[in-house]
Design a protein around this motif. Structure first.
Motif, PDB file in Angstrom:
ATOM      1  N   GLY A  15       0.821  -1.210   0.000  1.00 38.95           N
ATOM      2  CA  GLY A  15       0.000   0.000   0.000  1.00 38.95           C
ATOM      3  C   GLY A  15       0.855   1.261   0.000  1.00 38.95           C
ATOM      4  N   GLN A  16       1.857   1.285   0.850  1.00 31.12           N
ATOM      5  CA  GLN A  16       2.707   2.476   0.920  1.00 31.12           C
ATOM      6  C   GLN A  16       3.509   2.643  -0.368  1.00 31.12           C
ATOM      7  N   TRP A  17       3.905   1.543  -0.928  1.00 33.41           N
ATOM      8  CA  TRP A  17       4.672   1.604  -2.185  1.00 33.41           C
ATOM      9  C   TRP A  17       3.808   2.184  -3.316  1.00 33.41           C
ATOM     10  N   ARG A  18       2.565   1.696  -3.396  1.00 38.21           N
ATOM     11  CA  ARG A  18       1.660   2.198  -4.456  1.00 38.21           C
ATOM     12  C   ARG A  18       1.355   3.683  -4.255  1.00 38.21           C
ATOM     13  N   LEU A  19       1.156   4.073  -3.009  1.00 36.61           N
ATOM     14  CA  LEU A  19       0.832   5.482  -2.747  1.00 36.61           C
ATOM     15  C   LEU A  19       2.000   6.383  -3.127  1.00 36.61           C
ATOM     16  N   ARG A  20       3.209   5.904  -2.860  1.00 33.57           N
ATOM     17  CA  ARG A  20       4.369   6.730  -3.229  1.00 33.57           C
ATOM     18  C   ARG A  20       4.485   6.812  -4.755  1.00 33.57           C
ATOM     19  N   ALA A  21       4.183   5.710  -5.421  1.00 33.95           N
ATOM     20  CA  ALA A  21       4.218   5.735  -6.889  1.00 33.95           C
ATOM     21  C   ALA A  21       3.171   6.715  -7.426  1.00 33.95           C
ATOM     22  N   LYS A  22       2.047   6.790  -6.735  1.00 32.61           N
ATOM     23  CA  LYS A  22       0.948   7.657  -7.194  1.00 32.61           C
ATOM     24  C   LYS A  22       1.252   9.137  -6.958  1.00 32.61           C
ATOM     25  N   PHE A  23       1.729   9.454  -5.743  1.00 34.01           N
ATOM     26  CA  PHE A  23       1.869  10.869  -5.386  1.00 34.01           C
ATOM     27  C   PHE A  23       3.308  11.383  -5.462  1.00 34.01           C
ATOM     28  N   GLY A  24       4.259  10.481  -5.545  1.00 37.25           N
ATOM     29  CA  GLY A  24       5.649  10.907  -5.710  1.00 37.25           C
ATOM     30  C   GLY A  24       6.251  11.584  -4.493  1.00 37.25           C
TER      31      GLY A  24
END
Lengths: 363, 213
Positions: free
Chosen positions: A67-76
């Motif tokens: 989840g944290q990985w995807r969120l970082r990919a999304k928001f940078g």
């Protein structure tokens, strides 16, 4: 006419952007990186990404890491955040957690009902707590994914603030004022636990420890009481961490006592939207970096334009010279904040956070 | 320095002995209700204002309230013994509760301020929406004070207001707690009648609502 930074002029050679780790370390060194670092703390939003309930999400370390990985990919944004929920530490002490569908889990009934029971408490071992082991595994997974490109921020409750969950706030305030003997004993236990917990997370791959200490804020305790209690606890505890620390006051005010924090060992302070970033920056005197202070409650309703103004204002007040990481003011983005707002914040940082700051060039 | 200023200083430094002396001196010249009105109420209101301005801490507010509450037990005893008009039936029906939250400190502080200012208030503790609606309805509560710390609980006030409007439309609902301090429109969003941003404000709010002790 739009603002252009010198690095974007056609005559300049291309400049490789910094990694998040480089950006953050440069800012914490009181220098200007390529842009203002952004720490989004979307603690629960990973559940939404994975189509899980909040309780299901926190039940498995693979969920949190993904989840944290995807969120970082999304928001940078510029960190990975291993924080699950505050009550997870109380689980290690034998307490319970109450989950809800639309917000952070809460601690259940206090584990200490009679203050005299403090004398019979023993410090939990990190390896004996399945809950804490889940956090460590999530941290290891994040570290494996990030490979040093982005800092992994871990969280501990301060020994001074943990008793709010151990005893309940009211009982704790009375203990602090009227039973200093038991208070000091509890601090000894909590300090040992906090150091063990912090360093276990560092060993699992965390690069920094966010030391949540709302009770040390000027909102909760008087300066006199803080100097005699919370500051000493912080000083003793942070000195034993094997990674840099950020003291976070979870939206509590801190401006009147910034100078009191210089010798706590903290490198960063998490600051409230109730205080002016410019004044905080001056008070920090380049000796502490600031983390904050977007209003997480208010941002539920922000338009992209309001997000843009909030980000620009924060950067204008605190960005110059580095020593500033943009974040929300509580260390946790509310579940109710839409992704569109978080995206608008990220875009505004890209727009206004590039060094040298556009607003500096206007001066 | 006025007596209420002196009491304020005593409370800020948590000087219970001095506070006791001040109340005793005032009691020698005034009725118990006058002591509350002239000394305690202004001091508590000022404490609330100081907190709002960042000039005193929650720990001081709480411990001050505790001191006042203890010292006033005697005075309140006198009031009920000597004034038959203070029967329960004549009092405003006032209740306080924490909604779906486990942080009770805010409620305790407000309850203490109310008691210290001469109000009697029913303390429902922590409640969910359905139980709270039933309690308010069956007890004939006129003003309900709702304390929350977490945002989801603050947002649940909307459901509470909607349910109460259906079964007890005259009940006025006053909210307080951290989320309302970070979003000044949140109390309107959830349909409350008023918001208290600090414990001391509750007295002015009740005055506006024409609820007297």
């Amino acid at each position: 006419m739009t603002h252009q930074s010198p690095t974007s002029l056609p005559m300049d050679p291309p400049v490789a952007p910094m990694t998040s780790m480089e950006r953050v370390l440069t800012a914490l060194g009181q220098r200007e990186p390529d842009r203002v670092p952004l720490f989004l703390f979307p603690v629960m939003q990973g559940a939404r990404e994975l189509g899980l309930s909040i309780e299901e999400y926190f039940a498995r370390p693979e969920h949190v890491a993904e989840g944290q990985w995807r969120l970082r990919a999304k928001f940078g944004h510029d960190c990975l955040y291993n924080f699950h929920y505050a009550a997870i530490e109380i689980e290690a002490w034998g307490g319970t957690t109450l989950f809800r569908a639309d917000g952070p889990p809460n601690a259940g009934a206090p584990i200490v009902r009679d203050p005299e029971d403090i004398q019979r408490l023993s410090v939990p071992r990190i390896e004996d707590s399945p809950s804490l082991q889940r956090v460590l595994e999530a941290t290891r997974l994040m570290a494996g994914q990030a490979r040093g490109e982005a800092p992994i921020v871990a969280v501990v409750m301060s020994p001074f603030s943990l008793p709010v969950m151990q005893l309940g706030f009211e009982r704790y305030l009375i203990l602090m004022h009227e039973r200093r003997d038991l208070f000091e004993h509890l601090m000894q236990l909590n300090e040992r636990f906090c150091v063990d917990w912090a360093n276990a997370q560092v060993e699992a791959g965390a690069h920094a420890i966010c030391y949540f200490d709302p009770v040390s804020s000027a909102t909760i305790t008087s300066r006199e009481l803080f100097l005699a209690t919370g500051r000493e606890v912080a000083r003793r505890t942070i000195a034993q961490f094997k990674a840099p620390a950020a003291m976070h006051f979870a939206s509590g005010r801190i401006l009147p006592r910034v100078a009191d924090l210089f010798d706590t060992g903290t490198a960063v302070i998490g600051v409230s939207s109730h205080e002016d970033l410019g004044e905080l920056k001056r008070a920090a005197q380049g000796r502490l970096s600031l983390l904050g202070n977007l209003n997480g409650i208010a941002m539920r309703h922000w338009t992209p334009e309001q997000a843009d103004v909030a980000v620009r204002t924060a950067i204008r007040k605190a960005g110059r010279g580095g020593g500033f990481i943009l974040a929300d003011n509580h260390g946790e983005i509310p579940w109710q904040v839409p992704d569109t707002v978080l995206m608008a914040i990220a875009q505004a940082v890209a727009r206004w956070g590039r060094y040298p700051l556009a607003d500096d060039q206007d001066d | 320095m006025s007596s209420s200023d002196a009491l304020l200083q005593a409370l800020l430094t948590l000087n219970r002995v001095q506070a006791q002396e001040l109340l005793a001196a005032a009691r020698a010249e005034h009725s118990a209700l006058e002591v509350i009105e002239l000394l305690i109420r202004p001091a508590l209101e000022q404490l609330g204002q100081l907190w709002e301005g960042g000039d005193c801490a929650l720990s001081q507010i709480y411990m001050s309230g505790r001191i006042c509450e203890e010292l006033l037990e005697e005075l309140f005893g006198e009031i009920s013994e000597t004034d038959p008009s203070e029967s329960e039936a004549a009092e405003p029906r006032l209740a306080i509760a924490v909604l779906e939250d486990y942080h009770l400190l805010g409620k305790q502080i407000v309850r203490t301020v109310l008691r210290a200012a001469g109000y009697r208030v029913r303390d429902y503790g922590r409640q969910d929406v359905e139980t709270l609606v039933e309690l308010v309805r069956s007890d004939g509560i006129e003003v309900l004070l709702v304390s929350t710390l977490m945002l989801p609980a603050a947002l649940r006030v909307r459901a509470l207001v909607e349910r109460l409007r259906a079964v007890a439309p005259d009940v006025r609902i006053v909210v307080g707690g951290a989320p309302y301090r970070f979003d000044d429109q949140l109390w309107r969003e959830v349909g409350a009648d008023a918001v208290g941003l600090s414990a001391g404000e509750i007295l002015a709010i009740l005055e506006r609502l024409e609820v007297k002790p």
